[in-house]
Design an enzyme around this catalytic site. Structure first.
Site, PDB file in Angstrom:
ATOM      1  N   HIS A 292       0.886  -1.272   0.121  1.00 55.80           N
ATOM      2  CA  HIS A 292       0.093  -0.226   0.032  1.00 55.80           C
ATOM      3  C   HIS A 292       0.844   1.280  -0.020  1.00 55.80           C
ATOM      4  O   HIS A 292       0.647   2.291  -0.815  1.00 55.80           O
ATOM      5  CB  HIS A 292      -0.842  -0.026   1.055  1.00 55.80           C
ATOM      6  CG  HIS A 292      -1.982   1.290   1.471  1.00 55.80           C
ATOM      7  ND1 HIS A 292      -3.168   1.076   0.669  1.00 55.80           N
ATOM      8  CD2 HIS A 292      -1.658   2.421   1.878  1.00 55.80           C
ATOM      9  CE1 HIS A 292      -3.692   2.445   1.059  1.00 55.80           C
ATOM     10  NE2 HIS A 292      -2.844   2.996   1.673  1.00 55.80           N
ATOM     11  N   GLU A 293       1.807   1.274   0.806  1.00 57.05           N
ATOM     12  CA  GLU A 293       2.502   2.503   1.117  1.00 57.05           C
ATOM     13  C   GLU A 293       3.647   2.516  -0.075  1.00 57.05           C
ATOM     14  O   GLU A 293       3.982   3.572  -0.493  1.00 57.05           O
ATOM     15  CB  GLU A 293       3.435   2.470   2.381  1.00 57.05           C
ATOM     16  CG  GLU A 293       2.612   2.418   3.494  1.00 57.05           C
ATOM     17  CD  GLU A 293       1.810   3.932   3.768  1.00 57.05           C
ATOM     18  OE1 GLU A 293       2.103   4.955   3.061  1.00 57.05           O
ATOM     19  OE2 GLU A 293       0.849   3.717   4.349  1.00 57.05           O
TER      20      GLU A 293
ATOM     21  N   HIS B 269       1.875   4.616  -2.654  1.00 58.03           N
ATOM     22  CA  HIS B 269       2.089   6.096  -2.668  1.00 58.03           C
ATOM     23  C   HIS B 269       3.325   6.475  -2.870  1.00 58.03           C
ATOM     24  O   HIS B 269       3.573   7.639  -3.630  1.00 58.03           O
ATOM     25  CB  HIS B 269       1.816   6.467  -1.235  1.00 58.03           C
ATOM     26  CG  HIS B 269       0.462   6.067  -0.740  1.00 58.03           C
ATOM     27  ND1 HIS B 269      -0.665   6.754  -1.312  1.00 58.03           N
ATOM     28  CD2 HIS B 269      -0.001   5.625   0.344  1.00 58.03           C
ATOM     29  CE1 HIS B 269      -1.979   6.489  -0.707  1.00 58.03           C
ATOM     30  NE2 HIS B 269      -1.386   5.722   0.447  1.00 58.03           N
TER      31      HIS B 269
END
Length: 336
Positions: free
Chosen positions: A17-18, A21
């Site tokens: 997920h990170e 980003h």
């Protein structure tokens, strides 16, 4: 080992997920101050270029700290100074990576499980099919005169037939034979069964299709559950947190590796969907503020938005404490 499996799954999904980003932020020229896995004090850290990379003590999350993300910054490369479309891409990249991860895991499962063909792999001894003379290796071509193209056609024609028997035409050694088999209703399955199982083919093409279809079906299931949670049809007590994840991992591990992979896919999709909810501190909340500020300009400052997201984080931590308490009551207390 259960705790280790759960931590590995959780850390992997947060990392993915990170990473979404992070990669899109770098691609858009946003200054990233730190990329971290875990929370709390750093136990490993290394600075490369302008970004500090760290692994933190508590494996309960992670973050991609961008310049100007929750505060006003004059840096031209700060997140708050980038065009709205770039900020939207950076925000949406996290949930998108979790969605992609879910699809990949579901494709792996679909490839491992294989696609059911219309050729019979096994016939249960003493079953209706066995008594009718159906043999392993037979290819079912018709049921009650209806052509069969895939295994689901067999399930529909036999499983939900209102008759007591069915005429099954099979291809055996180049010849077609029509055999009559009784239909036995199975209460657990909710349909008729005759005691046959299919041969399975393992093709990447069908696995790709199956993985995408199963991800879509899982998404529909989650949105239905979310709607029931909002309407009150599902109690808040049914929500689970880290303790529930450990328990679910334990149950999945008992059934084999593929069940653990399925759980990881389920959690990854859950992470994507929940993060897109329009709630402060979540990616969906940040996207909502992005839309609001497109119409209001700087009336909502970066500092104000940051404070609202901080309140959202506090509320989310409160929710985590609540679901963890419920998990302890459901899963831990009954053990003693």
């Amino acid at each position: 080992m259960t705790v280790i499996y759960a931590l590995l799954i959780f850390c992997f999904l947060i990392f993915v997920h990170e990473l979404g980003h992070f990669l899109v932020a770098k691609a858009c020229g946003v200054k990233v101050n730190e990329f971290a896995i875990g929370m709390g004090p750093a136990i490993l850290k290394k600075t490369k270029g302008e970004t500090k990379y760290s692994v933190r003590l508590l494996p309960i999350g992670g973050f991609c700290a961008m310049e100007g993300e929750d505060e006003d910054s004059q840096d031209p490369r700060a997140f708050n100074n980038k065009p709205a479309w770039q900020r939207a891409l950076v925000i949406a990249a996290g949930p998108l990576m979790n969605l992609i991860t879910c699809v990949i895991l579901m494709i792996i499962i679909a490839f491992w499980a294989g696609t059911a063909t219309t050729t019979i792999d096994a016939v249960s001894q003493g079953s209706a099919a066995d008594k009718a003379g159906i043999l392993p290796g037979d290819k079912i071509v018709q049921v009650d005169g209806n052509n069969i193209g895939e295994w689901n056609d067999i399930i529909q024609s036999i499983g939900y037939s209102k008759k007591d028997a069915a005429e099954v035409t099979v291809s055996r050694e180049g010849q077609e034979l029509t055999l009559t088999t009784e239909l036995q209703y199975d209460k657990d399955a909710g349909r008729n069964m005759i005691g046959i199982s299919p041969e399975r083919e393992h093709h990447l093409g069908s696995a790709l299709s199956g993985g995408i279809k199963n991800t879509w079906a899982m998404t529909e299931m989650m949105y239905k559950a979310l709607k029931q949670l909002i309407t009150g049809d599902i109690s808040m007590k049914e929500l689970s947190g880290p303790v529930g994840i450990v328990y679910a991992t334990s149950e999945a591990a008992k059934s084999g590796l593929m069940y653990v992979i399925y759980l990881a896919a389920l959690l990854s999709l859950n992470l994507a969907i929940m993060n897109l909810l329009p709630f402060p501190a979540l990616d969906g909340g940040r996207l909502l503020f992005l839309v609001i500020r497109m119409f209001t300009g700087k009336r909502v400052s970066d500092e104000t938005e940051g404070k609202i997201h901080f309140v959202g984080i506090c509320l989310l931590f409160g929710l985590m404490i609540y679901v963890t308490f419920n998990d302890v009551l459901k899963f831990i207390i009954p053990m003693f």
